[in-house]
Structures are given as structure tokens and as C-alpha cells.
Design an enzyme around this catalytic site. Structure first.
Site, mmCIF file in Angstrom:
data_model
loop_
_atom_site.group_PDB
_atom_site.id
_atom_site.type_symbol
_atom_site.label_atom_id
_atom_site.label_comp_id
_atom_site.label_asym_id
_atom_site.label_seq_id
_atom_site.Cartn_x
_atom_site.Cartn_y
_atom_site.Cartn_z
ATOM 1 N N GLU A 1 1.115 -0.497 -5.036
ATOM 2 C CA GLU A 1 0.069 0.501 -5.234
ATOM 3 C C GLU A 1 0.774 1.851 -5.225
ATOM 4 O O GLU A 1 1.045 2.432 -4.178
ATOM 5 C CB GLU A 1 -0.980 0.406 -4.119
ATOM 6 C CG GLU A 1 -2.222 1.261 -4.368
ATOM 7 C CD GLU A 1 -2.194 2.574 -3.624
ATOM 8 O OE1 GLU A 1 -2.756 3.564 -4.156
ATOM 9 O OE2 GLU A 1 -1.637 2.638 -2.517
ATOM 10 N N ASP B 1 0.817 -1.210 0.000
ATOM 11 C CA ASP B 1 0.000 0.000 0.000
ATOM 12 C C ASP B 1 0.853 1.264 0.000
ATOM 13 O O ASP B 1 1.926 1.313 0.602
ATOM 14 C CB ASP B 1 -0.890 -0.016 1.253
ATOM 15 C CG ASP B 1 -1.790 1.188 1.354
ATOM 16 O OD1 ASP B 1 -2.627 1.372 0.460
ATOM 17 O OD2 ASP B 1 -1.648 1.967 2.320
#
Length: 669
Positions: A388, A335
Site C-alpha cells: 500500500e 500498510d
């Protein structure tokens, strides 16, 4: 005293001072090896969870638990729990030399015992902290750690693991269903499904829909439901909201038994500030950077890890491997990479700092990510490591030895933003934005991309995919079918958030289940059937995925038809794979006869028509087969003519003898 230690690459020799060894040997009979401690302190311990934390062990024939915690600046540490009345005087811990690790063996303690560490911190204050290496935690609002074994019994997924080894992801379909376990199905507030219930329901559903992987929003323990797991306190604890570690094992086994890989959202960029967590763990900035300008994440109210600290790197890399070693997770979606690698990311001017070269790159974070990927692929070479990353940082999916970050996939955030903006525009205005539809092909092969239609696009007032679509009620569904058809035929692996497959109309609500009752409404049920058919088509047509990362796997037929908002292109696989021709009409106009160029004569067979009445479309009659004519068009020697419905995609299987310029020896698979 000299001890020979293996670094995982080559043997190295370390000189240990006699007084350090003596102090450690005096500390406790619950011995942790000097090798493990040295590697932890130097950022090279990749399985630190095996000796830090709470481990049920036998010591001199006595059963108990060995507790070990890193708190180098604490003046004193005790383990407290329901086994000693939470009294710090009962079980004080001893330092393992000068390593910063404190250890204590407590006899008679077993699995299920609740505990914390009580520290007299560097400032002389007393604080109780959850175990950073706890393998189980209390369900919120409880904050205690729980003793748990890592022995979950034998695994029954050998066939899946063998399949992964034989089939690398680059040349196979990857179609990911992104899920928040707490809200996929939720009968009532606070009535979370258990891992065991999910094991019975979710994998069969995902397999029946044609997905290849499930991506789970973070499962690490977290205090606030609203954070969705992205602000963690227990990096080694599978959240207790859904049950026990054994239950999670059963869930993963069920996924693998259904041929579904499991990807976990993983958050090494930041952690929450709750008092029982990692913040100021021993009274100092231990896991976070001492410079608050670097540590603070003002956008999220969290703290960034100090990636330059060796023990923090050992902690995080061990955690990545932990999910793969212990729970057989098949990959990690890392993330917020952009926020990790940029010292200026979402920070006001007074918090901006520069590295030693005078730029805003967070050099230690970049080095951490390279080391992370090198280590993960050393131990689990068939893993998926997905970044990401919303930045333009180059070579994210290039090998580290070539200067890249070493991921094997990156989310294509640019494509997602441009495409959704285009699709939200009224069809009559789309000709002005035609380049936003086509620009992604200029960079589609600069990285190995995943095309994400994720949870982030259906929250915070952004509306669901269906609700984003312009037009009448029926046009919204037609636009969504077209959106998904173009997404599926565009180069790159795929990810869709739960609910998108049946046209969830409300945006995602983390504290409520998906609106499954919508399947009783005809257009939502039709959307569900369309997505199942589209997913199956993707799996069955190798040309839609075999050459995802090779420019010769894609060719435009007509990219410039902005006036009519029509795109046509070819996807190519191996020499024996029938190419796929996609024709996308993003306008409201229906054409009884629409012609496009094709490279060769032969019969083109209709594989999918998003306008079928069974999918909720107009039902305009489209022939099952069309034959190419010797009528040059679009720079091609042949052309085909077809009816073209409004707001629809037609997908055709082309003659296999199309000139693909692919060597015959590349077709073995």
C-alpha cells in the site's frame, strides 16, 4: 568453540567465546540453541517465534512453560503472572549469555495462564510489559499476555494449497473483498462475532458473490477499537475480540474450503505507545529508533520501528512468516509503505533528517522491505505481497536482484484518486476532467497493480462510494454501477471494501454493522445483483485478467471523446479467449445509435448492460447481438452501432478471431 550454523542460504561459521556459552548453559535448563540466538542477533532469524515468547514444553519430564524475552538493556527481568501472584521475586529470569535474551522455565504452568514480564529497566525503574511474542492476549481493556500453544491440530486445506501452487496470481482473476471483521455484521455494540460464527457466514457469502480473496483489516492485538488494528501491541496475537487462535484457524480453513484466499493487512511501519507495549521496552529505545526525529510518527501518534536494528528485522520478518506458517494466511497487504521509506513523510521541518547520501530515503527501511520479500518468497513462493504505497518510488514490484523492492503487487493509489475525483464531478462538468479518467493507462504497466476501492475512501467524512456520486437518487446508483464497471474492465487486480457491493449509503462505522437492511430497498437490492453479475462476468472472461500486466492486453478504441464523455476500449487475453469490448458513457445523454470502430467483422454479443431494469436502470432496449459493418472508424476497418444509455457501461464479447498478435504457444493454460 566453533559451531556450524545454517543461514538459510549457505553454511556459515561462527566463533563463540567459551565464557558466552558457559553463561548461557548456566542460565537455564530450558535450552534455546546458540544458532537461534546468533541468527536473531544478526537479523537472520526468520522463525524467532519458535523460541521467543511462552512455549509449553517438557523439561526433564516436567511440564511447564519456557519464557524467553529480548531485553538487552534491562538490569533484571522476571516473569510474573496469575501462577505466582504477580510477584517478581518468585520467577526471576536469567540472561542467555550476551545475546540480550532472558529465559526462565516455570514448571506447572499451562495454556491459559496470564503473564507479563517485569523489568528493572536500564534507568532503574520497574515496568511490566506484555510479551512481544505472545500468541494470545487478553481482550481489551486487559493487557496481559496469555500462554497459548501453536499446535492447532491438523489442517484440512491441502487442496487449496495445491491449487495455489499450480495457479500463480499473475494470470488468474484476483477480486478482493476487504473486510473489518468487527463491523461486517454486528448485532449490538460490543457483541463481536466470533471467528467460528464468521467462518460459517462470511466465506459462503464471499464465494456466492464471486470474490476470490478476502482481505482482513489487521488482526494483530490492539488496545483501541478506533485504530481498526493499525496500531498494534501484540504482533503475534490474533485479536481476542473475536475469540481464540483455534477459532481463527477454523475461519481460514473455511475460507480455503470455499476457494477463497485470505490476505492480512500487516503493519510493520509503526506501533502504538501504550505502556504495556513495545515503546521503551527495556527503558531504552529498543524497537524504535533512538533518534526521536526518525522514531516519532506525529501524524498518527505512534513510533516507527528501527529497521536498521538486526533484532527488529528478525522480529518483523518472523512475524510475517508466522501468519503464513501458523495460520496459513495467503498474503500480506503491507500498510503505509510510503511512510516507511521516506524520512520526511508527514513530518514538520524540525523533524526532518537526511540519510548518508543527503536524501530523504530511509535506506534501512528499503533494505528491510527487500529482505522481507526475499525471505517470504523463499519460504512461501505462492504468496501475495502487496504494497500500500502512495509514493512514486519506482520498481516496487520489480525483483530485488534488479533493484526493486520485491513485492508482487502495489495498490494503484494514483488511479484511485483521479478516478474518484472524476466520478464525484457532475456529469455536465466531466469533459473538463477527461484526462483524469484516461491518464492511468500511461503508467498502468509500470508496476503490477491492484485497483483499490478501500476502507480509506469511505471514512473520515469522505462519504461512501454511493454518497460520493453526483445527481439524483437514481443517478447516484447509475454512476456507481458505471464506476464499478469501469473499475472491473480497467487493467489491474481488484479490491472493494465491504458494503460497496450493495450501495452502503452511510460511510463506514467501525463500531456498527453494515446496513444490511438496505437490501429491502429496491435500488440497493438491484445494486447487489449487479455486483454479483459483474463479479461473475470478471471470473468468466479471461480477457479481463489474463494479460493484466502486459501492455498488449489493452487497446483503446476511442480515448479522446471528451466532448461526449464516452470511452471505448478492448481487453485481450490469450489467442483463444474472446476479447472484451467496453463502452462507457459518463454523460447524462442517451444515444439511440452510437458507433465505435472495431478491428474485425463478426458478431459482438452483449455480456453486461449496467442500465438493465433488473439492475435499477432505465431499461433501454439493447440488442443481445450486433454485427460489425465494413465501415471504418477510429482507425479500425469495421464498426458497430448500438444504443448507448446515459451513465452506463456496455460490455461486449468480441469475435475470437480478432487479430491479437499473440503467439499460439502462449494460449496453453
Amino acid at each position: 568453540m566453533t559451531i556450524r550454523i545454517s543461514s538459510g542460504i549457505m553454511p556459515i561459521t561462527v566463533l563463540l567465546l567459551d565464557k558466552v556459552v558457559e553463561a548461557w548453559m548456566f542460565a537455564s535448563s530450558a535450552v534455546i540453541s546458540n544458532e537461534d540466538l546468533y541468527l536473531f542477533n544478526t537479523g537472520q532469524s526468520f522463525h524467532a517465534y519458535r523460541f521467543l515468547g511462552a512455549h509449553p514444553v517438557q523439561m526433564d519430564g516436567t511440564a511447564g512453560v519456557r519464557f524467553a524475552v529480548w531485553a538487552p538493556h534491562a538490569r533484571a527481568v522476571s516473569v510474573v503472572g496469575d501462577f505466582n501472584g504477580w510477584d517478581a521475586a518468585v520467577h526471576p529470569m536469567e540472561p542467555a549469555g550476551t545475546t540480550g535474551v532472558w529465559v526462565r522455565f516455570v514448571p506447572g504452568v499451562g495454556e491459559g495462564a496470564r503473564y507479563k514480564y517485569e523489568l528493572l529497566d536500564a534507568n532503574g525503574s520497574r515496568r511490566q510489559k506484555a510479551d512481544p511474542f505472545a500468541f494470545r492476549s487478553e481482550k481489551r481493556p486487559g493487557t496481559n499476555s496469555i500462554v497459548a500453544s501453536l499446535d492447532h491440530g491438523d489442517w484440512n486445506d491441502a487442496a487449496w494449497l495445491a491449487y495455489k501452487r499450480r495457479h500463480p496470481p499473475y494470470e488468474r482473476p484476483v477480486l478482493i473483498y476487504e473486510v473489518h471483521l468487527g463491523s461486517w455484521r454486528l448485532d449490538a455494540p460490543e457483541q463481536f462475532p466470533t471467528y467460528e460464527q464468521l467462518a460459517e457466514q462470511l466465506p459462503p457469502y464471499v464465494a456466492s458473490m464471486g470474490y476470490t480473496h478476502i482481505e482482513l483489516l489487521p488482526l494483530t492485538e490492539h488496545p483501541l477499537d478506533r485504530s481498526w488494528g493499525y496500531q498494534s501491541t501484540g504482533y503475534f496475537s490474533a485479536t481476542s475480540r473475536y475469540g481464540s487462535p483455534e477459532g481463527l484457524k477454523k475461519f481460514v480453513e473455511s475460507c480455503h474450503a470455499h476457494g477463497i484466499g485470505v490476505i492480512l493487512d500487516w503493519v510493520p511501519g509503526h506501533f502504538c505507545k501504550d505502556d504495556h507495549g513495545l515503546r521503551l521496552f527495556d527503558g531504552t529505545a529498543l524497537f524504535e529508533n533512538a533518534d526521536s526525529r526518525i522514531a516519532e510518527k506525529p501524524l498518527w501518534g505512534t513510533l516507527a520501528f528501527d529497521f536498521g536494528k538486526p533484532e527488529v528485522r528478525s522480529f518483523l520478518i518472523s512475524n510475517a512468516l508466522f501468519w503464513m506458517d501458523v495460520y496459513h494466511i495467503d498474503g500480506l497487504r503491507v500498510d503505509a509503505v510510503a511512510s516507511m521509506i521516506d524520512l520526511h513523510f508527514d513530518k514538520p521541518d524540525h523533524m526532518k533528517t537526511l540519510n548518508k547520501y543527503g536524501t530523504s530515503e530511509y535506506l534501512e527501511a528499503l533494505q528491510f522491505l527487500r529482505q522481507l520479500n526475499e525471505v517470504v518468497f523463499r519460504y512461501h513462493p505462492d504468496s501475495l505481497m502487496m504494497a500500500e504505497d502512495s509514493s512514486a518510488y519506482p520498481a516496487v514490484t520489480s525483483p530485488t536482484y534488479l533493484g526493486g523492492l520485491g513485492f508482487n503487487y502495489k495498490w494503484n493509489m494514483g488511479w484511485m484518486n483521479d478516478f474518484l475525483k472524476y466520478m464525484q464531478t457532475d456529469p455536465d462538468e466531466r469533459p473538463k476532467l477527461h484526462s483524469q479518467l484516461t491518464f492511468s493507462l500511461w503508467y498502468a504497466y509500470s508496476e503490477n497493480y491492484v485497483l483499490p476501492l478501500s476502507h480509506d475512501e469511505v471514512v473520515h467524512g469522505k462519504r461512501s462510494l454511493l454518497h460520493k456520486m453526483p445527481g439524483t437518487y437514481e443517478e447516484k446508483f447509475a454512476n456507481l454501477r458505471l464506476l464499478l464497471g469501469y473499475w472491473m474492465t480497467h487493467p489491474g487486480k481488484k479490491l472493494l471494501f465491504m458494503g460497496g457491493e450493495f450501495g452502503q449509503f452511510d460511510e463506514w462505522k467501525f463500531d456498527a454493522g453494515l446496513d444490511w437492511m438496505l437490501l429491502t430497498y429496491p435500488l440497493h437490492d438491484s445494486m447487489h445483483r449487479f455486483v454479483r453479475k459483474l463479479n461473475r462476468l470478471y471470473l468468466e472472461e479471461p480477457s479481463l485478467w489474463r494479460r493484466d500486466h502486459q501492455p498488449d492486453g489493452f487497446a483503446w478504441i476511442d480515448v479522446n471523446n471528451a466532448a461526449q464523455s464516452v470511452l471505448s476500449f478492448i481487453r485481450k487475453g490469450g489467442a483463444l479467449d474472446p476479447p472484451v469490448v467496453a463502452v462507457c458513457n459518463f454523460s447524462r445523454r442517451t444515444y439511440e445509435a452510437f458507433r465505435i470502430g472495431v478491428p474485425r467483422a463478426g458478431v459482438y454479443r452483449l455480456k453486461l448492460n449496467s442500465d438493465e431494469s433488473d439492475f435499477g436502470g432505465s431499461g433501454l432496449a439493447i440488442p443481445a447481438e450486433i454485427e460489425a459493418e465494413k465501415c471504418p472508424m477510429h482507425g479500425q476497418p469495421y464498426s458497430v452501432e448500438m444504443p448507448l444509455p446515459a451513465l452506463a457501461i456496455l460490455i461486449w464479447s468480441a469475435p475470437v478471431e480478432l487479430p491479437l498478435d499473440i503467439e499460439a504457444d502462449e494460449t496453453s493454460h
